[in-house]
Write an enzyme that holds these catalytic residues in place. Structure first.
Site, PDB file in Angstrom:
ATOM      1  N   CYS A 100       5.201  -6.323   1.616  1.00 36.36           N
ATOM      2  CA  CYS A 100       5.578  -4.912   1.748  1.00 36.36           C
ATOM      3  C   CYS A 100       4.822  -4.263   2.912  1.00 36.36           C
ATOM      4  O   CYS A 100       5.077  -4.568   4.067  1.00 36.36           O
ATOM      5  CB  CYS A 100       5.356  -4.195   0.416  1.00 36.36           C
ATOM      6  SG  CYS A 100       6.220  -2.630   0.324  1.00 36.36           S
ATOM      7  N   TYR A 101       3.853  -3.396   2.645  1.00 31.89           N
ATOM      8  CA  TYR A 101       3.070  -2.788   3.732  1.00 31.89           C
ATOM      9  C   TYR A 101       2.480  -3.880   4.628  1.00 31.89           C
ATOM     10  O   TYR A 101       2.435  -3.748   5.855  1.00 31.89           O
ATOM     11  CB  TYR A 101       1.948  -1.941   3.121  1.00 31.89           C
ATOM     12  CG  TYR A 101       1.139  -1.145   4.124  1.00 31.89           C
ATOM     13  CD1 TYR A 101       1.539   0.122   4.522  1.00 31.89           C
ATOM     14  CD2 TYR A 101      -0.043  -1.669   4.654  1.00 31.89           C
ATOM     15  CE1 TYR A 101       0.782   0.857   5.433  1.00 31.89           C
ATOM     16  CE2 TYR A 101      -0.794  -0.947   5.571  1.00 31.89           C
ATOM     17  CZ  TYR A 101      -0.383   0.317   5.959  1.00 31.89           C
ATOM     18  OH  TYR A 101      -1.129   1.027   6.852  1.00 31.89           O
ATOM     19  N   GLU A 114       4.612 -10.577  -6.619  1.00 32.79           N
ATOM     20  CA  GLU A 114       3.528 -10.658  -7.596  1.00 32.79           C
ATOM     21  C   GLU A 114       3.868 -10.022  -8.942  1.00 32.79           C
ATOM     22  O   GLU A 114       3.182 -10.255  -9.920  1.00 32.79           O
ATOM     23  CB  GLU A 114       2.262 -10.006  -7.021  1.00 32.79           C
ATOM     24  CG  GLU A 114       2.284  -8.486  -6.842  1.00 32.79           C
ATOM     25  CD  GLU A 114       2.924  -8.029  -5.522  1.00 32.79           C
ATOM     26  OE1 GLU A 114       3.777  -8.763  -4.989  1.00 32.79           O
ATOM     27  OE2 GLU A 114       2.583  -6.928  -5.045  1.00 32.79           O
ATOM     28  N   ASP A 137     -15.392 -11.124 -24.098  1.00 34.84           N
ATOM     29  CA  ASP A 137     -16.201 -11.435 -22.926  1.00 34.84           C
ATOM     30  C   ASP A 137     -17.599 -11.933 -23.297  1.00 34.84           C
ATOM     31  O   ASP A 137     -18.052 -12.958 -22.781  1.00 34.84           O
ATOM     32  CB  ASP A 137     -16.298 -10.216 -21.992  1.00 34.84           C
ATOM     33  CG  ASP A 137     -14.922  -9.745 -21.556  1.00 34.84           C
ATOM     34  OD1 ASP A 137     -13.964 -10.534 -21.670  1.00 34.84           O
ATOM     35  OD2 ASP A 137     -14.795  -8.594 -21.106  1.00 34.84           O
ATOM     36  N   GLY A 172       0.839  -1.193   0.000  1.00 34.82           N
ATOM     37  CA  GLY A 172       0.000   0.000   0.000  1.00 34.82           C
ATOM     38  C   GLY A 172       0.869   1.235   0.000  1.00 34.82           C
ATOM     39  O   GLY A 172       2.051   1.164   0.335  1.00 34.82           O
ATOM     40  N   HIS A 222       8.158  -7.480  -3.806  1.00 37.82           N
ATOM     41  CA  HIS A 222       6.872  -7.782  -4.453  1.00 37.82           C
ATOM     42  C   HIS A 222       6.965  -9.057  -5.291  1.00 37.82           C
ATOM     43  O   HIS A 222       7.356  -9.000  -6.450  1.00 37.82           O
ATOM     44  CB  HIS A 222       6.433  -6.602  -5.326  1.00 37.82           C
ATOM     45  CG  HIS A 222       5.996  -5.429  -4.524  1.00 37.82           C
ATOM     46  ND1 HIS A 222       4.715  -5.304  -4.036  1.00 37.82           N
ATOM     47  CD2 HIS A 222       6.678  -4.355  -4.070  1.00 37.82           C
ATOM     48  CE1 HIS A 222       4.613  -4.183  -3.337  1.00 37.82           C
ATOM     49  NE2 HIS A 222       5.792  -3.588  -3.333  1.00 37.82           N
ATOM     50  N   LYS A 238      -9.380 -11.531 -17.151  1.00 42.51           N
ATOM     51  CA  LYS A 238      -9.392 -11.640 -18.619  1.00 42.51           C
ATOM     52  C   LYS A 238      -8.625 -12.872 -19.120  1.00 42.51           C
ATOM     53  O   LYS A 238      -9.081 -13.567 -20.011  1.00 42.51           O
ATOM     54  CB  LYS A 238      -8.762 -10.372 -19.204  1.00 42.51           C
ATOM     55  CG  LYS A 238      -8.976 -10.186 -20.677  1.00 42.51           C
ATOM     56  CD  LYS A 238     -10.323  -9.576 -20.896  1.00 42.51           C
ATOM     57  CE  LYS A 238     -10.569  -9.143 -22.309  1.00 42.51           C
ATOM     58  NZ  LYS A 238     -11.819  -8.380 -22.381  1.00 42.51           N
TER      59      LYS A 238
END
Ligand code: XMP
Length: 518
Positions: A84-85, A176, A232, A57, A174, A374
């Site tokens: 992290c945060y 991710e 979609d 964050g 991070h 997606k």
């Protein structure tokens, strides 16, 4: 097996990377949901996750009003990974101290293993080292009680912490983001080894589960769906058709602003190949008439959007016994409309998406893709047998060529643009560039310039080509296509499309430009 029986909860503290955490968990074939950081503890208990991930964050844990979790979260006995945060919150809760770093650390760092890293780092280090992406201003100075340091970097002596007995882990970097090359291993280890998830979230299982749920929801009722040819709505149609067959009727409105042969392709794929019931409404004349003399971009968008809904309603009224309206809403749409903090707050252009539900239609909503990202929608689209090219097609705006013909829309312009665009896209496919680009298209400029062809003077229109690379379509850079390829595209367009004698390439980034020209 119930694909929702295992799940990870991600609490969002406002990092720009939070959605990426969810994507990594899904890639480990485990279901997860993103919720605001202040999710109620009872709600968390009820949700019953196998593990919790606290995101990064923008704030500092000591800021006034800094977001925090309920303290009892750490006493639930559920494994926690703080990123992290999230790690700083964990440290603070267990009596550690967090201070501003001497200098903000942003970018690559070499993570070095320390002491005896526990299970969280299984397979992560190679010879005690692993490159990671850092982005933080604070770091842990005093260790929290019961924790040990398991990794460090040059600037962050406490880069990862653990309390194995309580299954609590924190990483300052991070995992991710793509810039942390072995990050997905770490997320995979957390959800599978530490939280004990087996991984039932696979395209095949998602389809099976969706089919069961659609059947339960709809029973023997009738469903209508506005098919646009985009990913979609196409995947939603294929999925619902698999579940309930001809209880589904799709309405495909050809507004005359589609790409070359698009209407025929949609009909071939759905009606002919998949046996889906599709009503094609040829409404080119109505759209062109409604757009006659209008050149303001926002007004054009409104006209196209409203007319679409009008026609859709007319058709829906003919399918009198339908009680459900299906939409291809996907998970990011849900997160955004739930008030997620995306940068999209400002309405730069009014976006109209096919299938917007008019209030008075009073149909039940069927949204079988609303838990999917997606890339997951694409994966199940392929699994359902949709053509690769349809599933991987670049995005196409709802108002179609209506916003790629600058100013007033005329059939003559749309026909020229369709041909130019088809040549451009064809060359991108042939050269292997199509899949490397996020979005590419041609734009029609209603200005004439002088040229010479053979012995004669020409005075004809200009086509602009646009190609961009982007991850989120909020910012984008223009693609550096090879000159040779641009040359080939340009000469093909000028030679093959009557009415064009000049082709230009758009070299603007977003911001300050946008991706579309209107
Ligand atoms: P801009 O031009 O705003 O585009 O940078 C960002 C992305 O959104 C798409 N786009 C639309 N999609 N209806 C849509 O469904 C719209 O009205 C619309 N306008 C822009 C655009 O193609 C790009 O992918």
């Amino acid at each position: 097996m119930d694909i929702h029986s295992e799940k990870i909860l991600i609490l969002d503290f406002g990092s720009q990377y939070t959605q990426l955490i969810a994507r990594r968990v899904r890639e480990a074939h485990v279901y997860c949901e993103l919720h605001p950081f202040d999710m109620d503890l009872d709600a968390i208990r009820k949700y019953g996750p196998q593990g919790i991930i606290l995101s990064g964050g923008p704030k500092s844990v000591y800021d006034d009003g800094a977001p925090a979790v309920e303290e009892a979260l750490f006493e639930l006995g559920i494994p926690v990974l703080g990123i992290c945060y999230g790690m700083q919150l964990l440290a603070l809760h267990f009596g550690g101290k967090v201070v501003p770093a001497g200098k903000r650390e942003y970018g690559y760092a070499d993570l070095l293993s320390k002491n005896k890293p526990g299970p969280i780092f299984d397979g992560f280090f190679i010879e005690g080292k692993s490159p990671v992406w850092m982005s933080h201003g604070d770091h842990v100075e005093k260790m929290p009680q019961g924790f040990e340091i398991i990794a460090q970097t040059e600037n962050a002596p406490v880069a990862a912490i653990q309390n194995v007995d309580r299954s609590l882990y924190g990483v300052q970097f991070h995992p991710e983001v793509n810039h942390t090359p072995r990050g997905e291993i770490l997320v995979d280890t957390f959800v599978r080894k530490i939280c004990g998830c087996k991984g039932s979230w696979t395209p095949g299982q998602i389809i099976e589960d969706a089919i069961t749920r659609i059947n339960e929801q709809v029973g023997t009722d009738k469903v209508i769906l506005g098919l646009s040819g985009g990913v979609d709505s196409s995947v939603a149609a294929a999925l619902i058709n698999r579940a309930i067959g001809d209880q589904l009727t799709c309405v495909f409105v050809d507004n005359g602003l589609l790409r070359l042969a698009e209407g025929d392709q949609v009909m071939a794929t759905f009606a002919q190949n998949m046996g889906v019931k599709v009503i094609r409404v040829n409404a080119e004349d109505r759209f062109l008439q409604a757009l006659y003399g209008v050149s303001d971009p926002e007004q054009k968008r409104r006209i196209i959007g409203n007319l679409f809904i009008e026609i859709f309603e007319e058709e829906a009224a003919c399918i009198m016994d339908a009680t459900w309206l299906a939409q291809g809403t996907i998970y990011p749409d849900v997160i955004e409309s739930a008030g997620g903090k995306t940068g999209k707050a400002q309405n730069i252009k009014s976006h109209h998406n096919v299938g917007g539900l008019p209030e008075h239609m009073k149909l039940n909503l069927l949204e079988p893709l609303k838990e999917l990202f997606k890339d997951e929608v694409r994966a199940i689209g392929e699994e359902l047998g949709l053509p690769h090219q349809m599933v991987w097609r670049h995005p196409f705006p709802g108002p179609g060529l209506g916003v790629r013909i600058l100013g007033e829309v005329k059939k003559e312009y749309a026909d020229i643009l369709r041909q130019a665009d088809a040549i451009y896209i064809d060359e991108l496919y042939t050269s292997g560039y199509y899949d490397k680009i996020s979005q590419a298209f041609a734009v029609f400029l209603p200005v004439k310039s002088v040229g010479v062809m053979g012995d004669g003077r020409t005075y004809e229109y200009v086509i602009a080509l646009r190609a961009v690379e982007t991850k989120d379509f909020m910012t984008a850079g223009w693609t550096k296509l090879p000159y040779e390829l641009m040359g080939r595209i340009s000469s093909r367009i000028i030679n093959e499309v009557r009415g064009v004698n000049r082709v230009v390439y758009d070299i603007s980034s977003k911001p300050p430009s946008t991706i579309e020209w209107e």
